[in-house]
Design a protein around this motif. Structure first.
Motif, mmCIF file in Angstrom:
data_model
loop_
_atom_site.group_PDB
_atom_site.id
_atom_site.type_symbol
_atom_site.label_atom_id
_atom_site.label_comp_id
_atom_site.label_asym_id
_atom_site.label_seq_id
_atom_site.Cartn_x
_atom_site.Cartn_y
_atom_site.Cartn_z
ATOM 1 N N GLY A 124 0.793 -1.212 0.000
ATOM 2 C CA GLY A 124 0.000 0.000 0.000
ATOM 3 C C GLY A 124 0.825 1.261 0.000
ATOM 4 O O GLY A 124 0.382 2.289 -0.442
ATOM 5 N N ARG A 125 2.042 1.193 0.518
ATOM 6 C CA ARG A 125 2.890 2.366 0.596
ATOM 7 C C ARG A 125 3.942 2.385 -0.503
ATOM 8 O O ARG A 125 4.826 3.221 -0.492
ATOM 9 C CB ARG A 125 3.570 2.404 1.974
ATOM 10 C CG ARG A 125 2.589 2.509 3.124
ATOM 11 C CD ARG A 125 3.287 2.361 4.453
ATOM 12 N NE ARG A 125 4.354 3.328 4.632
ATOM 13 C CZ ARG A 125 5.174 3.342 5.674
ATOM 14 N NH1 ARG A 125 5.051 2.417 6.613
ATOM 15 N NH2 ARG A 125 6.118 4.246 5.771
ATOM 16 N N ALA A 126 3.891 1.443 -1.424
ATOM 17 C CA ALA A 126 4.885 1.390 -2.487
ATOM 18 C C ALA A 126 4.724 2.602 -3.402
ATOM 19 O O ALA A 126 3.610 3.021 -3.729
ATOM 20 C CB ALA A 126 4.739 0.110 -3.289
ATOM 21 N N SER A 127 5.851 3.158 -3.824
ATOM 22 C CA SER A 127 5.834 4.323 -4.705
ATOM 23 C C SER A 127 5.456 3.906 -6.117
ATOM 24 O O SER A 127 5.580 2.732 -6.489
ATOM 25 C CB SER A 127 7.204 4.991 -4.703
ATOM 26 O OG SER A 127 8.156 4.145 -5.311
ATOM 27 N N PRO A 128 5.025 4.857 -6.933
ATOM 28 C CA PRO A 128 4.716 4.519 -8.333
ATOM 29 C C PRO A 128 5.909 3.927 -9.069
ATOM 30 O O PRO A 128 5.746 3.036 -9.908
ATOM 31 C CB PRO A 128 4.299 5.868 -8.926
ATOM 32 C CG PRO A 128 3.800 6.659 -7.759
ATOM 33 C CD PRO A 128 4.643 6.233 -6.597
ATOM 34 N N ALA A 129 7.119 4.422 -8.762
ATOM 35 C CA ALA A 129 8.311 3.883 -9.429
ATOM 36 C C ALA A 129 8.535 2.418 -9.060
ATOM 37 O O ALA A 129 8.912 1.604 -9.907
ATOM 38 C CB ALA A 129 9.538 4.714 -9.056
ATOM 39 N N THR A 130 8.300 2.079 -7.796
ATOM 40 C CA THR A 130 8.456 0.686 -7.364
ATOM 41 C C THR A 130 7.423 -0.207 -8.033
ATOM 42 O O THR A 130 7.735 -1.321 -8.484
ATOM 43 C CB THR A 130 8.328 0.588 -5.842
ATOM 44 O OG1 THR A 130 9.320 1.415 -5.229
ATOM 45 C CG2 THR A 130 8.504 -0.840 -5.365
ATOM 46 N N LEU A 131 6.184 0.275 -8.111
ATOM 47 C CA LEU A 131 5.131 -0.501 -8.763
ATOM 48 C C LEU A 131 5.419 -0.679 -10.248
ATOM 49 O O LEU A 131 5.180 -1.757 -10.808
ATOM 50 C CB LEU A 131 3.775 0.182 -8.565
ATOM 51 C CG LEU A 131 3.243 0.202 -7.127
ATOM 52 C CD1 LEU A 131 1.956 1.011 -7.055
ATOM 53 C CD2 LEU A 131 3.015 -1.219 -6.627
ATOM 54 N N ALA A 132 5.943 0.372 -10.897
ATOM 55 C CA ALA A 132 6.283 0.265 -12.319
ATOM 56 C C ALA A 132 7.401 -0.757 -12.528
ATOM 57 O O ALA A 132 7.359 -1.564 -13.471
ATOM 58 C CB ALA A 132 6.703 1.632 -12.854
ATOM 59 N N ALA A 133 8.407 -0.740 -11.641
ATOM 60 C CA ALA A 133 9.503 -1.710 -11.743
ATOM 61 C C ALA A 133 8.990 -3.128 -11.523
ATOM 62 O O ALA A 133 9.382 -4.060 -12.235
ATOM 63 C CB ALA A 133 10.598 -1.369 -10.729
ATOM 64 N N ALA A 134 8.101 -3.289 -10.541
ATOM 65 C CA ALA A 134 7.542 -4.612 -10.273
ATOM 66 C C ALA A 134 6.713 -5.108 -11.460
ATOM 67 O O ALA A 134 6.742 -6.304 -11.800
ATOM 68 C CB ALA A 134 6.686 -4.572 -9.015
ATOM 69 N N LEU A 135 5.995 -4.210 -12.106
ATOM 70 C CA LEU A 135 5.190 -4.593 -13.272
ATOM 71 C C LEU A 135 6.090 -5.008 -14.432
ATOM 72 O O LEU A 135 5.819 -6.002 -15.117
ATOM 73 C CB LEU A 135 4.289 -3.428 -13.684
ATOM 74 C CG LEU A 135 3.371 -3.678 -14.891
ATOM 75 C CD1 LEU A 135 2.422 -4.827 -14.606
ATOM 76 C CD2 LEU A 135 2.594 -2.413 -15.246
ATOM 77 N N LEU A 136 7.161 -4.237 -14.663
ATOM 78 C CA LEU A 136 8.101 -4.598 -15.718
ATOM 79 C C LEU A 136 8.673 -5.993 -15.488
ATOM 80 O O LEU A 136 8.817 -6.782 -16.418
ATOM 81 C CB LEU A 136 9.252 -3.577 -15.773
ATOM 82 C CG LEU A 136 9.034 -2.292 -16.552
ATOM 83 C CD1 LEU A 136 10.228 -1.381 -16.394
ATOM 84 C CD2 LEU A 136 8.782 -2.583 -18.023
ATOM 85 N N LEU A 137 9.006 -6.290 -14.240
ATOM 86 C CA LEU A 137 9.577 -7.588 -13.907
ATOM 87 C C LEU A 137 8.532 -8.694 -13.984
ATOM 88 O O LEU A 137 8.829 -9.824 -14.404
ATOM 89 C CB LEU A 137 10.189 -7.533 -12.506
ATOM 90 C CG LEU A 137 10.850 -8.805 -11.977
ATOM 91 C CD1 LEU A 137 12.008 -9.208 -12.863
ATOM 92 C CD2 LEU A 137 11.321 -8.585 -10.544
#
Length: 276
Positions: free
Chosen positions: A3-16
């Motif tokens: 819930g506290r993950a930043s947009p950049a972290t979520l984007a990186a996780a999606l790419l992976l």
């Protein structure tokens, strides 16, 4: 904490997540959604991404090629850390300088050997074997891992906590892995964030050069090599697997950077809270 993950972290996780999901679920889905082989280098005609030079469906190759492309590289890095990490920890925690020298001098002799030379020897001797490719890439990475782990573990191995554990009669394995090994985990995680993508590209390059898996394999590196001569005629045969490799490497690097940066910010807060 999602819930506290930043947009950049979520984007990186999606790419992976995209290439990992394709590698895990793709082989199961491929028989259900891919049509039979057709004419070489066609676009359309029931083939969503067209066909390659032998008439194989490109989407089917993409779905089936992930396990070898990613699995071999991840297995190689795991083997490199198992062998090199254990050697580095043992060298850092020994009290006998001659053992340290005996362990690390061969490592320094192996480091200058070009990785392509090791891959070439393995490729000629055991062509088409995923295990052989994984062992070759592990052999390439293990010496660097051993040096990194030894350097990162020296302070903890000679510090007061490790000495107190020895005086209390703790076993060498507990000191080695229970304390010193845990102390190098942040460094190892940061290194793995770059080493796994490099291993992926090493495996892909070996397959591209014909030194790895069988040329008929659906592996992403193999399909890139097979389709490069007809890139302008059938771009999906190259661009689709290349996109999977790029998303995996970029996503893993970005996610590792974000998680390590978050951990570095949390440690001072925890230390401050503990002092209170």
């Amino acid at each position: 904490m999602i819930g506290r993950a930043s947009p950049a972290t979520l984007a990186a996780a999606l790419l992976l997540a995209v290439p990992v999901l394709v590698a895990v679920a793709g082989p199961l889905a491929a028989p259900l959604i891919t049509p039979p082989d057709g004419a070489p280098y066609t676009l359309g005609s029931g083939h969503l991404l067209g066909t390659d030079g032998t008439g194989r469906d490109v989407l089917g190759l993409l779905l089936r090629g992930g396990p070898s492309a990613l699995g071999v590289a991840c297995a190689a890095v795991a083997l490199a850390y198992l062998a090199g990490g254990t050697l580095g920890l043992a060298a850092a925690t020994t009290r006998h300088r001659w053992i340290d020298e005996l362990a690390m001098r061969p490592v320094e002799l192996i480091l200058p050997i070009p990785s392509l030379l090791i891959i070439s020897v393995v490729g000629v001797g055991w062509r088409g074997s995923p295990l052989a490719v994984a062992l070759a890439v592990a052999a390439i990475n293990a010496p660097a891992v051993a040096r990194l782990v030894r350097a990162a573990a020296l302070d903890a191995a000679s510090g007061p906590v490790a000495e107190a554990m020895r005086l209390q009669g703790e076993s060498r394995a507990r000191v080695l892995f229970g304390y010193v090994g845990r102390s190098v985990l942040p460094v190892a995680a940061a290194d793995a964030g770059t080493r796994v993508p490099l291993a992926v590209f090493t495996v892909a390059a070996a397959n591209f050069l014909g030194l790895g898996l069988d040329p008929a394999s659906p592996d992403w590196g193999v399909t890139i090599a097979a389709g490069r001569e007809a890139l302008l005629i059938q771009p999906w045969a190259v661009c689709a697997p290349a996109a999977m490799l790029v998303m995996f490497t970029v996503g893993l690097n970005l996610l590792a950077d974000r998680l390590l940066a978050g951990g570095a910010r949390e440690r001072p807060r925890e230390a401050k809270a503990a002092r209170r």
